[in-house]
Design a protein around this motif. Sequence first.
Motif, PDB file in Angstrom:
ATOM      1  N   ILE A  70       0.876  -1.318   0.112  1.00  0.00           N
ATOM      2  CA  ILE A  70       0.015  -0.048  -0.001  1.00  0.00           C
ATOM      3  C   ILE A  70       0.885   1.184   0.162  1.00  0.00           C
ATOM      4  O   ILE A  70       1.743   1.534   0.874  1.00  0.00           O
ATOM      5  N   VAL A  71       0.794   2.077  -1.201  1.00  0.00           N
ATOM      6  CA  VAL A  71       1.881   3.127  -1.087  1.00  0.00           C
ATOM      7  C   VAL A  71       1.926   3.853  -0.040  1.00  0.00           C
ATOM      8  O   VAL A  71       0.897   4.387   0.390  1.00  0.00           O
ATOM      9  N   ASP A  72       3.113   4.417   0.334  1.00  0.00           N
ATOM     10  CA  ASP A  72       3.029   5.273   1.633  1.00  0.00           C
ATOM     11  C   ASP A  72       2.574   4.876   2.813  1.00  0.00           C
ATOM     12  O   ASP A  72       2.656   5.601   3.721  1.00  0.00           O
ATOM     13  N   LYS A  73       2.363   3.364   2.831  1.00  0.00           N
ATOM     14  CA  LYS A  73       1.711   3.215   4.275  1.00  0.00           C
ATOM     15  C   LYS A  73       2.341   1.698   4.622  1.00  0.00           C
ATOM     16  O   LYS A  73       2.837   1.591   5.746  1.00  0.00           O
ATOM     17  N   VAL A 106       4.741   2.281   7.667  1.00  0.00           N
ATOM     18  CA  VAL A 106       5.265   3.837   7.619  1.00  0.00           C
ATOM     19  C   VAL A 106       4.893   4.427   8.696  1.00  0.00           C
ATOM     20  O   VAL A 106       3.617   4.437   8.920  1.00  0.00           O
TER      21      VAL A 106
END
Lengths: 314, 553
Positions: B224-227, B259
């Motif tokens: 999950i991008v950025d997460k 993140v």
Amino acid sequence: MTRYLTLRLGQAVLVLWAAFTVSFLLLRLLPGDTILIKFLNPELGLTPEQIADIQAYYGTDQPALAQYLHTALGFLRGDFGYSLDTGTPVVERLAEGLPATAQLASAGFALAVLLAVTIAFAASHSRMGWLRGALLAMPSLFVSIPTFWLGILLVQVFSFQLGLVPVIGGTTFEQLVLPVLTLAVPISAPFAQILARSLDQVQTQPFVTVAAAKGASRRWILWRHVARNALLPTLTIAGLTFGELIAGSVVTETVFGRNGIGRLTEQAVTSQDTPVMLAIVVLSATAFVLVNLLVDLLYPVLDPRLKSKVGAAA
Amino acid sequence: MNRAKRTGNRLAAAPALRTGAAALALAGLLTGCSGGAAGTGADEPAGEPVYGGTLTYLEYQAPTCLYLPAAGFYPNGGLLNQLTDKLTWQNPDTLEIEPWIAESWEINDEVTEYTFHIRDGVTFSDGTPLDAAAVAANFDVYGLGNEELGLTPAEFVNNYDHSEVVDENTVRFHFDRPSPGFLQGTSVIGAGLVAPSTLALPYEEQCQLKNVVGSGPFTVANHIVDKQIDLVAREDYDWAPPSSEHQGRAYLDRIEIIVTPEDSVRVGALTSGQADYVRYVQAFDEPTVEAAGYELYAEPTRGVNNGLYLRPANHILADVDVRRALQAGTDAREVVETIFTDSYPVATSVLSHLAQGYVDLSAELAYDPERANALLDQAGWTTRGADGIRVKDGERLSLSVFVAGAQPLSKQTLELVAQQWSEIGVELQIKPADAGSMAVDILDPEKTPLVHSMVGRADPDVIKSQFHTENRDALLSNDATLDQLLEEQSALAEPEARLAKVGEIQRYLVDQGYAIPLFEEPQVYGAAPYVEGVDFEAVGRPSFYSVWLSNQD
């Protein structure tokens, strides 16, 4: 009415175009072009020739007007270019961030309204002076609490100390509880303040005295007459609060590590990821315009007098 | 090898013991204790490793572009270290280069030809073989870049000319000048080997995690991008470095990298049992982690120290006396004692004391405000204004610096230095890291007379990376002598001579007043007591291959 609608829609489109153009210009005026900002990073240790190659590769050596038209046409087609930071298409990043932020913002907004209405009506209805004073003081308190401090406090108490909600892992609902609360508290403040003041103002109006003289109960007057009339200014504030909702989500998403538009904005600004910044500005402007359009269109529904004025203008 | 491991309650209570432990750890380093990946520290009963379990690892920042030569950013390196293998393995304790994907190698006497013999049977996670041709394809990109695909060359490869596939398992690299740093260069994270299908993609595509196909012990299961990034162990993995005690698949089944940018949330999640392992424990959070009975790992980055680098092209700093005065007027010890912890050793040279070729220059770098004042008087900055700042020909002795977003507590550090400098009549203006003008101003010595930076790499070439005009050029150098010294160093075939040259460069940098080293920057991690086999590569990125959880039944 149709003409009014067309006019408002035309205005909305104009605002969007202006938002795009102005932000494009501003981002271009930032010293150094976007590619330079990314590739001059000394960690990459590139020579000037290599950087020139990269500029040619990305087309940033083209004249400004050509780049503007290229970007504008891209936006019209729904192509916002690539994030310089991660290399992903900006559309993908927005598509990933939007649902998380929409969830957070709408739940936060709903809770804020609930909080505000509860405070304002409780204060307006209260016969005890001290309670009324305490309730009316709450919005000022709420608005002065820094979002990040509140967020961290909630996490420390409810997650780390009491172990009620996990911040790492957990279901979608569990992940939403604390961020929504964090976001809702400061946003509820202006609502509560305006609503409480409007309720008071409307209560001093002659028609309330008339209704009371006719034998209407206090509660009936409050709900039938006062509340309805006090709603208009609150609605205006609701439209304007949208900006705060975005600002609040930047902090909230960072504290809670949510991958929404707010944090995307923060990252894009920090790393000067201009394609992402441009897309976010346009997206926010679109949302802002839509919300305010909706508010304007709601006025006549709530207040028949406005309907006739609009009709007369048409 | 739990080198820098400290268990709080025990050591915090006994400073003498702590010093003793540090001395022991150092002695262990110097004598080159065995670097088995699954080895255990003397102070810890670990038991037999067990397979299985999920490790929750909290990252400070989301990874950015994952194109390997640009993988210097810590979150990128920490991720790619699990996904890719390298041609060689640098033992983090001895800094020796050991076999890994290359079983053996030969280097010619001129250090212009390297021949590597590739291990048989290694495959990328998409099933394609990791053979000589794949290795050649990797280094052709890392050595030369690819203009058409927008790929930039890697900073760790110098003087690369071309590759030659001798046979299926043998590859030879040719250099147009000696390249003694190349062997170490094949062991760094940026030299991780990826499938030819990855290399054929344009830059933006290679940036994306879904396109990184490596041969490492883990593969990506979910992103999950950025997460969040979930990694799973590769069942058929069987090519760990031969010197690793642990062979075969990784112990863990799964790693969830989450993140978590907020410092207090990372540390709180660790100590409340919601996470097992976190990166970037801030100096002010170290006592919290120790007090909770959790473990701190302060991993050295073994490169150019965290410090201020002064630019001689600036008209004020053009005077060597002024530069030397600023050096003498900076108290690095006070910086460390006020803002940081024992995890941050005070710098005693431009390079870390664990770097190859390090020389001790603590005498030259001693804090001496009297000497600083005398040097400034000598340079003609004799009169002081009403605010105590020196003035010469109507100009104030005022310099400015950008906060370095990548350095720990950079703003606080700079504020303390500004306070120290004000005592010798120098003003330091501190500008925010994210100012719009930073990208350009930072390359103008008049607008940005000095920078706050560091760089980690366990090879003498690190000094060239930081200071050569064609590399990072931290000084925006106009000093041809310095460039020449750096080039000589990076092309000296004889190791002893090369390290001597590295010593000469450190003396030169300090003597010229180009550098004000502050501290040896570590990467500080916190881990739950049941996380065993914690390991790092030579510049402090985590390796999860040998990590196992002792709290499982």
